[in-house]
Motif scaffolding. Structure first.
Motif, PDB file in Angstrom:
ATOM      1  N   ALA A 225       1.035  -1.326   0.124  1.00  0.00           N
ATOM      2  CA  ALA A 225      -0.157  -0.257   0.195  1.00  0.00           C
ATOM      3  C   ALA A 225       0.944   1.297   0.013  1.00  0.00           C
ATOM      4  O   ALA A 225       0.930   2.159   0.939  1.00  0.00           O
ATOM      5  CB  ALA A 225      -0.624   0.198   1.379  1.00  0.00           C
ATOM      6  N   ASN A 226       2.055   1.555  -1.018  1.00  0.00           N
ATOM      7  CA  ASN A 226       2.790   2.133  -0.873  1.00  0.00           C
ATOM      8  C   ASN A 226       3.342   2.598  -2.030  1.00  0.00           C
ATOM      9  O   ASN A 226       3.469   0.831  -2.978  1.00  0.00           O
ATOM     10  CB  ASN A 226       3.550   2.162   0.126  1.00  0.00           C
ATOM     11  CG  ASN A 226       4.892   2.390  -0.376  1.00  0.00           C
ATOM     12  OD1 ASN A 226       6.145   2.962  -1.419  1.00  0.00           O
ATOM     13  ND2 ASN A 226       5.962   3.035   0.778  1.00  0.00           N
ATOM     14  N   ASP A 227       3.391   3.418  -3.121  1.00  0.00           N
ATOM     15  CA  ASP A 227       3.155   3.650  -4.773  1.00  0.00           C
ATOM     16  C   ASP A 227       4.812   3.358  -5.070  1.00  0.00           C
ATOM     17  O   ASP A 227       4.771   2.221  -5.959  1.00  0.00           O
ATOM     18  CB  ASP A 227       3.188   4.548  -5.306  1.00  0.00           C
ATOM     19  CG  ASP A 227       1.844   5.160  -5.316  1.00  0.00           C
ATOM     20  OD1 ASP A 227       0.916   4.078  -5.815  1.00  0.00           O
ATOM     21  OD2 ASP A 227       0.982   6.211  -5.453  1.00  0.00           O
ATOM     22  N   LYS A 229       7.171   0.789  -3.775  1.00  0.00           N
ATOM     23  CA  LYS A 229       7.001  -0.382  -3.498  1.00  0.00           C
ATOM     24  C   LYS A 229       6.460  -1.619  -4.245  1.00  0.00           C
ATOM     25  O   LYS A 229       6.630  -2.672  -4.722  1.00  0.00           O
ATOM     26  CB  LYS A 229       6.613  -0.644  -1.727  1.00  0.00           C
ATOM     27  CG  LYS A 229       7.700  -1.177  -0.927  1.00  0.00           C
ATOM     28  CD  LYS A 229       7.482  -1.469   0.271  1.00  0.00           C
ATOM     29  CE  LYS A 229       8.956  -1.625   1.274  1.00  0.00           C
ATOM     30  NZ  LYS A 229       8.156  -1.493   3.086  1.00  0.00           N
ATOM     31  N   ASN A 271       7.637  -6.321   2.196  1.00  0.00           N
ATOM     32  CA  ASN A 271       6.996  -5.385   3.116  1.00  0.00           C
ATOM     33  C   ASN A 271       6.284  -6.709   3.520  1.00  0.00           C
ATOM     34  O   ASN A 271       4.861  -6.021   3.834  1.00  0.00           O
ATOM     35  CB  ASN A 271       5.693  -5.568   1.250  1.00  0.00           C
ATOM     36  CG  ASN A 271       5.695  -7.142   1.080  1.00  0.00           C
ATOM     37  OD1 ASN A 271       5.873  -7.873   1.789  1.00  0.00           O
ATOM     38  ND2 ASN A 271       4.369  -7.164   0.388  1.00  0.00           N
ATOM     39  N   GLN A 275       4.917  -1.411  10.110  1.00  0.00           N
ATOM     40  CA  GLN A 275       5.037   0.344   8.872  1.00  0.00           C
ATOM     41  C   GLN A 275       3.790  -0.793   7.742  1.00  0.00           C
ATOM     42  O   GLN A 275       3.533   0.752   7.191  1.00  0.00           O
ATOM     43  CB  GLN A 275       6.058   0.831   8.570  1.00  0.00           C
ATOM     44  CG  GLN A 275       6.029   1.716   7.094  1.00  0.00           C
ATOM     45  CD  GLN A 275       4.838   2.782   8.093  1.00  0.00           C
ATOM     46  OE1 GLN A 275       5.193   3.119   9.751  1.00  0.00           O
ATOM     47  NE2 GLN A 275       4.210   3.790   7.635  1.00  0.00           N
ATOM     48  N   ASP A 276       4.256  -1.233   7.108  1.00  0.00           N
ATOM     49  CA  ASP A 276       3.800  -1.742   5.613  1.00  0.00           C
ATOM     50  C   ASP A 276       2.236  -2.186   5.751  1.00  0.00           C
ATOM     51  O   ASP A 276       1.586  -1.974   5.355  1.00  0.00           O
ATOM     52  CB  ASP A 276       4.042  -3.090   5.217  1.00  0.00           C
ATOM     53  CG  ASP A 276       5.883  -2.946   4.562  1.00  0.00           C
ATOM     54  OD1 ASP A 276       5.859  -2.125   3.446  1.00  0.00           O
ATOM     55  OD2 ASP A 276       7.035  -3.027   5.226  1.00  0.00           O
ATOM     56  N   ILE A 278       0.842  -1.457   8.310  1.00  0.00           N
ATOM     57  CA  ILE A 278      -0.308   0.458   8.559  1.00  0.00           C
ATOM     58  C   ILE A 278      -0.201   1.279   7.490  1.00  0.00           C
ATOM     59  O   ILE A 278      -2.027   1.878   7.310  1.00  0.00           O
ATOM     60  CB  ILE A 278       0.886   1.348   9.522  1.00  0.00           C
ATOM     61  CG1 ILE A 278       0.733   0.924  11.438  1.00  0.00           C
ATOM     62  CG2 ILE A 278       0.492   2.937   9.245  1.00  0.00           C
ATOM     63  CD1 ILE A 278       2.847   1.537  11.974  1.00  0.00           C
ATOM     64  N   GLU A 279       0.432   0.963   6.474  1.00  0.00           N
ATOM     65  CA  GLU A 279       0.001   1.741   5.323  1.00  0.00           C
ATOM     66  C   GLU A 279      -1.242   0.708   4.360  1.00  0.00           C
ATOM     67  O   GLU A 279      -2.213   1.648   3.778  1.00  0.00           O
ATOM     68  CB  GLU A 279       1.191   1.606   3.982  1.00  0.00           C
ATOM     69  CG  GLU A 279       2.196   2.552   4.967  1.00  0.00           C
ATOM     70  CD  GLU A 279       3.508   2.735   3.959  1.00  0.00           C
ATOM     71  OE1 GLU A 279       4.387   3.298   4.095  1.00  0.00           O
ATOM     72  OE2 GLU A 279       3.512   1.637   3.002  1.00  0.00           O
ATOM     73  N   LEU A 280      -0.843  -0.956   5.247  1.00  0.00           N
ATOM     74  CA  LEU A 280      -2.239  -1.484   4.319  1.00  0.00           C
ATOM     75  C   LEU A 280      -4.056  -1.137   4.869  1.00  0.00           C
ATOM     76  O   LEU A 280      -4.791  -1.138   4.446  1.00  0.00           O
ATOM     77  CB  LEU A 280      -2.085  -2.734   4.745  1.00  0.00           C
ATOM     78  CG  LEU A 280      -2.682  -3.721   4.088  1.00  0.00           C
ATOM     79  CD1 LEU A 280      -3.392  -3.563   2.584  1.00  0.00           C
ATOM     80  CD2 LEU A 280      -2.595  -5.723   4.244  1.00  0.00           C
ATOM     81  N   ARG A 282      -4.581   1.972   6.339  1.00  0.00           N
ATOM     82  CA  ARG A 282      -5.004   3.537   6.582  1.00  0.00           C
ATOM     83  C   ARG A 282      -6.079   2.667   4.889  1.00  0.00           C
ATOM     84  O   ARG A 282      -6.925   3.994   4.279  1.00  0.00           O
ATOM     85  CB  ARG A 282      -3.535   4.371   5.929  1.00  0.00           C
ATOM     86  CG  ARG A 282      -4.128   5.415   5.361  1.00  0.00           C
ATOM     87  CD  ARG A 282      -2.865   6.507   5.610  1.00  0.00           C
ATOM     88  NE  ARG A 282      -1.586   6.222   6.950  1.00  0.00           N
ATOM     89  CZ  ARG A 282      -0.299   5.744   6.519  1.00  0.00           C
ATOM     90  NH1 ARG A 282      -0.141   6.133   5.276  1.00  0.00           N
ATOM     91  NH2 ARG A 282       0.250   5.843   7.733  1.00  0.00           N
ATOM     92  N   PHE A 283      -5.428   2.091   3.956  1.00  0.00           N
ATOM     93  CA  PHE A 283      -5.879   2.277   2.483  1.00  0.00           C
ATOM     94  C   PHE A 283      -6.820   0.763   2.829  1.00  0.00           C
ATOM     95  O   PHE A 283      -7.925   1.878   1.579  1.00  0.00           O
ATOM     96  CB  PHE A 283      -4.653   1.038   2.008  1.00  0.00           C
ATOM     97  CG  PHE A 283      -5.252   1.073   0.016  1.00  0.00           C
ATOM     98  CD1 PHE A 283      -4.896   2.644  -0.395  1.00  0.00           C
ATOM     99  CD2 PHE A 283      -5.942   0.505  -0.364  1.00  0.00           C
ATOM    100  CE1 PHE A 283      -5.417   2.044  -1.966  1.00  0.00           C
ATOM    101  CE2 PHE A 283      -6.531   0.539  -1.900  1.00  0.00           C
ATOM    102  CZ  PHE A 283      -6.271   1.168  -2.581  1.00  0.00           C
TER     103      PHE A 283
END
Length: 349
Positions: A225-227, A229, A271, A275-276, A278-280, A282-283
């Motif tokens: 969930a990080n462009d 990566k 990934n 932190q990964d 957390i991004e997921l 959020r998405f």
């Protein structure tokens, strides 16, 4: 191989078929009978159509083709998964898998010969895309895998996933037509709820699914969930950023009210950190969803490694704490290269 001069009879809709019969001087109800043989009874040749006269069967055989799919080879896994090499009418080969579990019998079907996307972790991504499959070729995979399930396990298919070779949304019309025939009362009469189409993320086509009000399930192969990566492992992201995907998914949900499944392969040291997660998480706030964490299955072209078990558990635990339904999916058929991401034709067409 069928003669190219013959008309592919399964490419005709009921109205077109009726017109062909009218031109042959045959009554309209004959067209309905043939349509039923083709899609409800899954006839593989005209000779099977026993309520038609011999003359009509010969006339059909002379002018029309049923471009059937054949099982060229079947491999059996230690966990009872069966991987099939399907030979198409033109000699091309695709793969499809029967995945039996205690809860369900799932067919994993292909939608393209090869794939035009170049996802770094997927064996099919290293193949050239030769062509799209026709709707009847996708339908045939389902019929053959259903027969296989009944023959080997005495249980019919319960679920279908469009997660085999190819990107389904880049073969949009044929994929939707195949689903229409699989779910229609005058087809295989399966429930839309039992069908999942998986996409690497073609934003404009996800919006089109919304416009078309589809009833089947949608899964998105996210994996980051990080462009930055995501682009590293899925070059498709250049035109399908996470922002574009989020907008498309919101539009899709607004139109269909169907929740989305995110597929997330956890790669070692890529990934798999909190932190990964957390991004997921959020998405995941964009639309109602669940997350399937998928074990990575090694392929000969890439050197990715599956994340450590404790990292996967911690990743899943974080998502669950955020209230996100999260499943850890264990791979099936890995010993015969039938698991997620491993499909790549090795035999010659």
């Amino acid at each position: 191989m069928q003669s190219t001069k013959k008309i592919d009879i399964r490419s005709l809709n009921p109205e077109q078929l009726a017109q062909h019969f009218k031109e042959m001087g045959e009554p309209a109800f004959r067209a309905k009978q043939v349509y039923q043989w083709l899609w409800e009874k899954s006839a593989r040749n005209f000779e099977e159509m026993s309520n038609l006269s011999k003359d009509l069967r010969k006339k059909l055989d002379d002018g029309y083709a049923i471009n059937t799919v054949e099982i060229s080879n079947a491999q059996f896994s230690n966990d009872h998964t069966i991987k099939n090499a399907f030979r198409l009418y033109d000699g091309n080969i695709v793969e499809g898998v029967l995945i039996p579990t205690d809860e369900r019998m799932t067919a994993c079907v292909s939608s393209q010969v090869g794939c035009s996307l170049t996802c770094k972790f997927c064996a099919t991504g290293y193949m050239e895309r030769k062509r799209n499959l026709n709707a009847d070729e996708i339908y045939d995979q389902v019929v053959l895998i259903d027969q296989q399930a009944k023959k080997n396990y005495n249980i019919p298919l319960t679920n279908i996933v469009y997660m085999g070779m190819g990107e389904p949304l880049l073969n949009y019309a044929n994929v939707l037509k195949s689903i229409e025939r699989i779910t229609a009362p005058d087809g295989l009469n399966m429930s839309y709820k039992r069908i999942t189409v998986s996409t690497a993320g073609i934003a404009k086509m996800i919006k089109k699914l919304g416009d078309d009000g589809v009833k089947f399930n949608l899964a998105l192969s996210l994996h980051a969930a990080n462009d930055e990566k995501r682009h590293e492992i899925m070059p498709i992201t250049e035109h399908n950023s996470l922002k574009a995907l989020a907008e498309a998914l919101k539009y899709y949900f607004q139109k269909t009210k169907n929740p989305v499944t995110y597929e997330y392969i956890v790669f070692n040291n890529f990934n798999d950190e909190i932190q990964d997660a957390i991004e997921l998480a959020r998405f995941c706030k964009h639309v109602p969803c669940k997350v399937n964490i998928i074990e990575y299955n090694p392929i000969q072209f890439a050197d990715f490694i599956n994340a450590e078990g404790d990292k996967i558990d911690a990743f899943a635990a974080y998502l669950r704490k955020q209230g996100i339904t999260t499943n850890i999916r264990r791979s099936r058929g890995k010993d015969i290269d039938a698991a997620c991401g491993q499909l790549a034709v090795k035999e010659k067409a």
